[in-house]
Motif scaffolding. Sequence first.
Motif, short mmCIF file in Angstrom:
data_model
loop_
_atom_site.label_atom_id
_atom_site.label_comp_id
_atom_site.label_asym_id
_atom_site.label_seq_id
_atom_site.Cartn_x
_atom_site.Cartn_y
_atom_site.Cartn_z
N LEU A 102 45.00 43.65 34.85
CA LEU A 102 43.89 44.09 35.68
C LEU A 102 43.95 45.60 35.79
CD1 LEU A 102 44.23 41.50 38.61
CD2 LEU A 102 42.85 41.27 36.53
N ARG A 103 42.83 46.27 35.56
CA ARG A 103 42.85 47.74 35.54
C ARG A 103 41.92 48.34 36.59
NH1 ARG A 103 38.24 51.05 33.95
NH2 ARG A 103 38.95 52.83 32.74
N ALA A 104 42.40 49.40 37.24
CA ALA A 104 41.57 50.23 38.12
C ALA A 104 41.82 51.69 37.77
CB ALA A 104 41.92 49.98 39.59
N ASP A 105 40.76 52.50 37.79
CA ASP A 105 40.92 53.93 37.56
C ASP A 105 40.99 54.66 38.91
OD1 ASP A 105 38.28 53.23 38.02
OD2 ASP A 105 37.54 53.99 36.12
N MET A 106 41.55 55.88 38.90
CA MET A 106 41.87 56.54 40.17
C MET A 106 41.28 57.92 40.35
SD MET A 106 45.94 55.62 40.56
CE MET A 106 46.45 56.58 39.12
N ASP A 107 40.72 58.54 39.30
CA ASP A 107 40.36 59.95 39.37
C ASP A 107 38.98 60.19 39.97
OD1 ASP A 107 39.53 58.64 37.01
OD2 ASP A 107 39.17 60.54 35.98
N ALA A 108 38.81 61.38 40.51
CA ALA A 108 37.55 61.82 41.12
C ALA A 108 36.86 62.82 40.19
CB ALA A 108 37.82 62.44 42.48
N LEU A 126 41.95 46.83 43.78
CA LEU A 126 43.06 46.29 43.01
C LEU A 126 44.33 46.19 43.85
CD1 LEU A 126 44.00 45.09 40.39
CD2 LEU A 126 44.47 47.39 39.52
N LEU A 127 44.55 47.12 44.76
CA LEU A 127 45.71 47.04 45.64
C LEU A 127 45.64 45.79 46.52
CD1 LEU A 127 46.22 50.77 46.71
CD2 LEU A 127 47.76 49.38 45.29
N PRO A 167 51.10 30.62 37.09
CA PRO A 167 51.65 30.19 35.81
C PRO A 167 51.58 31.32 34.78
CG PRO A 167 49.42 29.38 36.01
CD PRO A 167 49.70 30.16 37.27
N GLY A 168 52.29 32.38 35.03
CA GLY A 168 52.25 33.55 34.16
C GLY A 168 52.39 34.82 34.98
N ASN A 169 52.04 35.93 34.37
CA ASN A 169 52.24 37.24 35.00
C ASN A 169 50.94 38.02 35.09
OD1 ASN A 169 55.09 36.67 34.84
ND2 ASN A 169 54.98 37.30 32.69
N VAL A 170 50.87 38.91 36.07
CA VAL A 170 49.71 39.78 36.24
C VAL A 170 50.17 41.23 36.11
CG1 VAL A 170 47.80 40.48 37.72
CG2 VAL A 170 48.62 38.10 37.78
N ARG A 171 49.66 41.92 35.12
CA ARG A 171 49.93 43.35 34.92
C ARG A 171 48.86 44.13 35.69
NH1 ARG A 171 51.94 45.49 30.20
NH2 ARG A 171 53.32 43.67 30.34
N LEU A 172 49.31 45.08 36.49
CA LEU A 172 48.40 45.93 37.27
C LEU A 172 48.43 47.33 36.69
CD1 LEU A 172 49.73 44.77 40.75
CD2 LEU A 172 47.68 43.91 39.61
N ILE A 173 47.28 47.83 36.24
CA ILE A 173 47.19 49.15 35.62
C ILE A 173 46.37 50.07 36.52
CG2 ILE A 173 46.45 50.45 33.60
CD1 ILE A 173 46.63 47.81 32.00
N PHE A 174 47.03 51.06 37.10
CA PHE A 174 46.34 52.07 37.89
C PHE A 174 46.26 53.33 37.03
CE2 PHE A 174 48.13 49.08 40.88
CZ PHE A 174 47.10 48.90 41.81
#
Length: 391
Positions: free
Chosen positions: A75-81, A113-114, A128-135
């Motif tokens: 799961l991806r979220a971007d952070m920049d302004a 995302l948080l 049943p598996g893993n969740v990758r968090l991409i900030f």
Amino acid sequence: MINEKMKEAIQKYGEELTEIRRKLHSEPELSWEEVNTSAFVSEYLNNLGISHRKTEPTGVIAEIKGGKAGKTVALRADMDALSVVELNKDLSYASKEEGKMHACGHDAHTAMLLIAAKALNDIKDELPGNVRLIFQPAEEVGTGAKEMVKQGAVEGVDHAFGLHIWSQMPTHKVACSPGPSFASADIFTVTFKGRGGHGAMPQDCIDAAIVASSFVMNVQSVVSRTIDPQHPAVVTVGKMVVGTRFNVIAENAVIEGTVRCFDPETRDHIDKQLQVYAENVANIYGAVAEVDYIRGTQAVINDGYSAKLVQKVASEAFGEEVIYDEKPTMGGEDFSFYLDEVPGSFALVGAGNPEKDTEWAHHHGKFNVDEDGLATGAELYAQFAWAYLNE
């Protein structure tokens, strides 16, 4: 398919979700400068006990390991302004940084995302598996995702999902169709060199202003007359710098613009035609042309299976009426670089509400989001991960 525990958790965390978004909105950081934002994300994940690592210079990659063996979904979220002056001066959470603003909703993405991570972490033993968090940093300059991929963001990942808050859609609506979603976004620079001289003696000169103007007028026919109308494309000249003063014929002209399309062959064609048009226009006047074409983000093409799963999840979580038919946009999104590596999809979550004045265009100084839509995005993140891992 819907995990009721997570649905209840996200509703319970609603106030916290809004608080996080407002904090991030008031403290914007530009691309590759997200030091405080990534530190906040790291601290929040630490408090949840979620394993994570920082990437260079300002990204964060985390992993929620499920209690059962299975696939890994990112799961991806971007952070920049953005370098935009906030015009919403009456907001209690308006930007504190002059000339910087979350004018595209990345503050909302990070907050959603948080909270999704918090809800997923609550039920990790059932996963049943893993969740990758991409900030991710630096989406606005189109280079953040590529760098995150280089630093292992999708290593071992089976599927990727991202979303964007969208002021052009009504609050709570969700759009995710198979096929094109966002266009490729390229940058071109055309430099013309003529021969300068006195403004009263044009016969001794080659006027770069005339050459550049001719190019700007003629280059639109690349789209209108050399491309199949069923393959949409945009060529926009956004900047032209010509000459030095009112009575000097310009020796140099520099033009900058962008190219947007969905089809790789169309992209290649426009790239070549810009060179052809620049050289031919220059030849007419005796000038010299140089073209620099930079490939930016790829087109975001949603995987059919993934997009239909998003629609199914959204329908079951919020009701069938939530699904919205939003046409592909010529905007760019560097989520495309994740999709170059693994299958996935990218959804839009509505946050436009005329009663709350949140229908301003993205990147505008009055941009804002209807915060009632934040829980929709947070739950869509979490429920998609749950549904995918349980497929």
